[in-house]
Write a protein that holds these residues in place. Structure first.
Motif, PDB file in Angstrom:
ATOM      1  N   THR A 135       1.869  -6.398   8.188  1.00 48.94           N
ATOM      2  CA  THR A 135       1.612  -7.486   7.241  1.00 48.94           C
ATOM      3  C   THR A 135       2.193  -7.127   5.883  1.00 48.94           C
ATOM      4  N   GLU A 136       2.510  -8.143   5.123  1.00 46.46           N
ATOM      5  CA  GLU A 136       3.033  -7.909   3.779  1.00 46.46           C
ATOM      6  C   GLU A 136       1.940  -7.236   2.944  1.00 46.46           C
ATOM      7  N   PRO A 137       2.277  -6.179   2.233  1.00 41.95           N
ATOM      8  CA  PRO A 137       1.240  -5.389   1.579  1.00 41.95           C
ATOM      9  C   PRO A 137       0.834  -5.866   0.180  1.00 41.95           C
ATOM     10  N   TRP A 138       1.350  -6.964  -0.294  1.00 36.55           N
ATOM     11  CA  TRP A 138       1.118  -7.354  -1.680  1.00 36.55           C
ATOM     12  C   TRP A 138       0.279  -8.613  -1.826  1.00 36.55           C
ATOM     13  N   ARG A 139      -0.247  -8.744  -3.036  1.00 34.81           N
ATOM     14  CA  ARG A 139      -0.984  -9.931  -3.466  1.00 34.81           C
ATOM     15  C   ARG A 139      -0.678 -10.095  -4.947  1.00 34.81           C
ATOM     16  N   PHE A 140      -0.833 -11.320  -5.470  1.00 40.48           N
ATOM     17  CA  PHE A 140      -0.497 -11.593  -6.864  1.00 40.48           C
ATOM     18  C   PHE A 140      -1.661 -12.262  -7.588  1.00 40.48           C
ATOM     19  N   ILE A 141      -1.765 -11.968  -8.871  1.00 37.89           N
ATOM     20  CA  ILE A 141      -2.622 -12.734  -9.774  1.00 37.89           C
ATOM     21  C   ILE A 141      -1.727 -13.151 -10.923  1.00 37.89           C
TER      22      ILE A 141
ATOM     23  N   GLU B 128      -5.141  -0.168  -1.599  1.00 37.10           N
ATOM     24  CA  GLU B 128      -5.110   1.296  -1.683  1.00 37.10           C
ATOM     25  C   GLU B 128      -5.506   1.833  -0.319  1.00 37.10           C
ATOM     26  N   GLU B 129      -4.517   2.298   0.408  1.00 37.20           N
ATOM     27  CA  GLU B 129      -4.733   2.778   1.771  1.00 37.20           C
ATOM     28  C   GLU B 129      -5.330   4.174   1.755  1.00 37.20           C
ATOM     29  N   LEU B 130      -6.073   4.486   2.784  1.00 33.42           N
ATOM     30  CA  LEU B 130      -6.618   5.826   2.917  1.00 33.42           C
ATOM     31  C   LEU B 130      -5.536   6.819   3.333  1.00 33.42           C
ATOM     32  N   ARG B 131      -4.612   6.361   4.128  1.00 32.54           N
ATOM     33  CA  ARG B 131      -3.531   7.241   4.596  1.00 32.54           C
ATOM     34  C   ARG B 131      -2.395   7.234   3.590  1.00 32.54           C
ATOM     35  N   GLN B 132      -1.966   8.387   3.172  1.00 32.58           N
ATOM     36  CA  GLN B 132      -0.934   8.543   2.147  1.00 32.58           C
ATOM     37  C   GLN B 132       0.362   7.825   2.516  1.00 32.58           C
ATOM     38  N   LYS B 133       0.820   7.972   3.748  1.00 31.86           N
ATOM     39  CA  LYS B 133       2.087   7.372   4.171  1.00 31.86           C
ATOM     40  C   LYS B 133       2.047   5.848   4.038  1.00 31.86           C
ATOM     41  N   GLU B 134       0.960   5.217   4.483  1.00 32.41           N
ATOM     42  CA  GLU B 134       0.842   3.758   4.373  1.00 32.41           C
ATOM     43  C   GLU B 134       0.842   3.328   2.917  1.00 32.41           C
ATOM     44  N   TRP B 135       0.130   4.080   2.067  1.00 32.62           N
ATOM     45  CA  TRP B 135       0.081   3.754   0.641  1.00 32.62           C
ATOM     46  C   TRP B 135       1.468   3.859   0.029  1.00 32.62           C
ATOM     47  N   GLU B 136       2.201   4.924   0.336  1.00 27.21           N
ATOM     48  CA  GLU B 136       3.555   5.105  -0.204  1.00 27.21           C
ATOM     49  C   GLU B 136       4.477   3.978   0.254  1.00 27.21           C
ATOM     50  N   GLU B 137       4.377   3.581   1.513  1.00 23.23           N
ATOM     51  CA  GLU B 137       5.215   2.491   2.012  1.00 23.23           C
ATOM     52  C   GLU B 137       4.884   1.175   1.318  1.00 23.23           C
ATOM     53  N   ALA B 138       3.598   0.907   1.114  1.00 23.56           N
ATOM     54  CA  ALA B 138       3.194  -0.327   0.424  1.00 23.56           C
ATOM     55  C   ALA B 138       3.666  -0.305  -1.027  1.00 23.56           C
ATOM     56  N   PHE B 139       3.535   0.833  -1.684  1.00 21.69           N
ATOM     57  CA  PHE B 139       3.973   0.952  -3.083  1.00 21.69           C
ATOM     58  C   PHE B 139       5.483   0.747  -3.190  1.00 21.69           C
ATOM     59  N   ALA B 140       6.230   1.364  -2.277  1.00 22.12           N
ATOM     60  CA  ALA B 140       7.685   1.208  -2.280  1.00 22.12           C
ATOM     61  C   ALA B 140       8.082  -0.252  -2.020  1.00 22.12           C
ATOM     62  N   ALA B 141       7.407  -0.895  -1.093  1.00 19.75           N
ATOM     63  CA  ALA B 141       7.705  -2.296  -0.777  1.00 19.75           C
ATOM     64  C   ALA B 141       7.410  -3.194  -1.975  1.00 19.75           C
ATOM     65  N   ALA B 142       6.267  -2.969  -2.626  1.00 19.72           N
ATOM     66  CA  ALA B 142       5.923  -3.776  -3.796  1.00 19.72           C
ATOM     67  C   ALA B 142       6.911  -3.536  -4.936  1.00 19.72           C
ATOM     68  N   SER B 143       7.397  -2.322  -5.068  1.00 20.52           N
ATOM     69  CA  SER B 143       8.407  -2.027  -6.089  1.00 20.52           C
ATOM     70  C   SER B 143       9.711  -2.758  -5.780  1.00 20.52           C
ATOM     71  N   ALA B 144      10.081  -2.807  -4.509  1.00 17.30           N
ATOM     72  CA  ALA B 144      11.277  -3.558  -4.117  1.00 17.30           C
ATOM     73  C   ALA B 144      11.085  -5.047  -4.407  1.00 17.30           C
ATOM     74  N   LEU B 145       9.890  -5.555  -4.143  1.00 17.46           N
ATOM     75  CA  LEU B 145       9.584  -6.953  -4.453  1.00 17.46           C
ATOM     76  C   LEU B 145       9.741  -7.206  -5.960  1.00 17.46           C
ATOM     77  N   ILE B 146       9.234  -6.295  -6.773  1.00 15.55           N
ATOM     78  CA  ILE B 146       9.342  -6.464  -8.224  1.00 15.55           C
ATOM     79  C   ILE B 146      10.803  -6.462  -8.651  1.00 15.55           C
ATOM     80  N   GLN B 147      11.613  -5.575  -8.084  1.00 16.94           N
ATOM     81  CA  GLN B 147      13.040  -5.577  -8.421  1.00 16.94           C
ATOM     82  C   GLN B 147      13.687  -6.888  -7.990  1.00 16.94           C
ATOM     83  N   ASN B 148      13.354  -7.380  -6.788  1.00 12.34           N
ATOM     84  CA  ASN B 148      13.861  -8.692  -6.371  1.00 12.34           C
ATOM     85  C   ASN B 148      13.508  -9.755  -7.405  1.00 12.34           C
ATOM     86  N   LEU B 149      12.247  -9.754  -7.814  1.00  4.77           N
ATOM     87  CA  LEU B 149      11.782 -10.753  -8.774  1.00  4.77           C
ATOM     88  C   LEU B 149      12.538 -10.645 -10.092  1.00  4.77           C
TER      89      LEU B 149
END
Length: 190
Positions: free
Chosen positions: A47-53, A101-122
């Motif tokens: 699933t997409e790891p991000w949400r917006f406010i 905020e994932e409990l597993r480090q790898k999942e958290w890093e992947e979500a953070f990287a994906a959200a950063s890519a989304l921000i660059q796209n934006l």
């Protein structure tokens, strides 16, 4: 094909962080279009790891108030009017990009990287529409008063607070030089 690449390369090279907005409002329709394109960033999870406010129009007061709640009484007395004016009148849009905020480090890093890519796209998509973005990772993003005041849920991480708006192209700063990639590469080809 080459024309499209050059267009993307030009946008990547010309995009700048914008801190000085001209006050022209950004419509909800434009913001939705930008986000609908930005979400095409790559992600590893099912699933997409991000949400917006998004704080827009009169909603900017809620954002401003949440920031001010993180200030000491003395600092609030000194800066409240300036902060309120900036966040409620000068900056047209405030966008929080959140991940779980994932409990597993790898999942958290992947979500953070994906959200950063989304921000660059934006940022790139907005730049093409003459909308500037500044990506902030201020201390208030971690403050419980700010998080509660903006609607960040327990278990969510603020990847960035994006301030967005139209700007005067004549005020855009020059690019800082970049290190040529060929000086950073360790070639392994045999």
């Amino acid at each position: 094909m080459e024309v499209g690449y050059k267009g993307i390369a030009t946008t990547v090279r010309e995009r700048r962080t914008i801190n000085d907005f001209n006050g022209q409002p950004v419509s909800k329709e434009v913001l939705i279009e930008l986000l609908n394109d930005a979400v095409w960033a790559p992600f590893h999870s099912k699933t997409e790891p991000w949400r917006f406010i998004l704080f827009h129009g009169d909603g900017r007061r809620q954002f401003s108030d949440a920031v001010l709640r993180t200030y000491s009484q003395e600092k609030r007395e000194q800066y409240a009017d300036r902060v309120s004016d900036t966040y409620c009148n000068v900056v047209p849009v405030h966008l929080l990009v959140l991940i779980r905020e994932e409990l597993r480090q790898k999942e958290w890093e992947e979500a953070f990287a994906a959200a950063s890519a989304l921000i660059q796209n934006l940022q790139l998509l907005a730049w093409e529409r003459k909308i500037g973005v500044v990506w902030k990772t201020n201390d208030y993003n971690e403050n419980s008063e700010f998080r509660e005041g903006t609607g960040v849920k327990p278990g969510e991480k603020v990847v960035g607070t994006l301030h967005m708006g139209y700007f005067d192209p004549k005020k855009v700063r020059r690019a800082k030089p970049r290190t040529p990639a060929e000086t950073l590469i360790t070639w392994v080809d045999s």
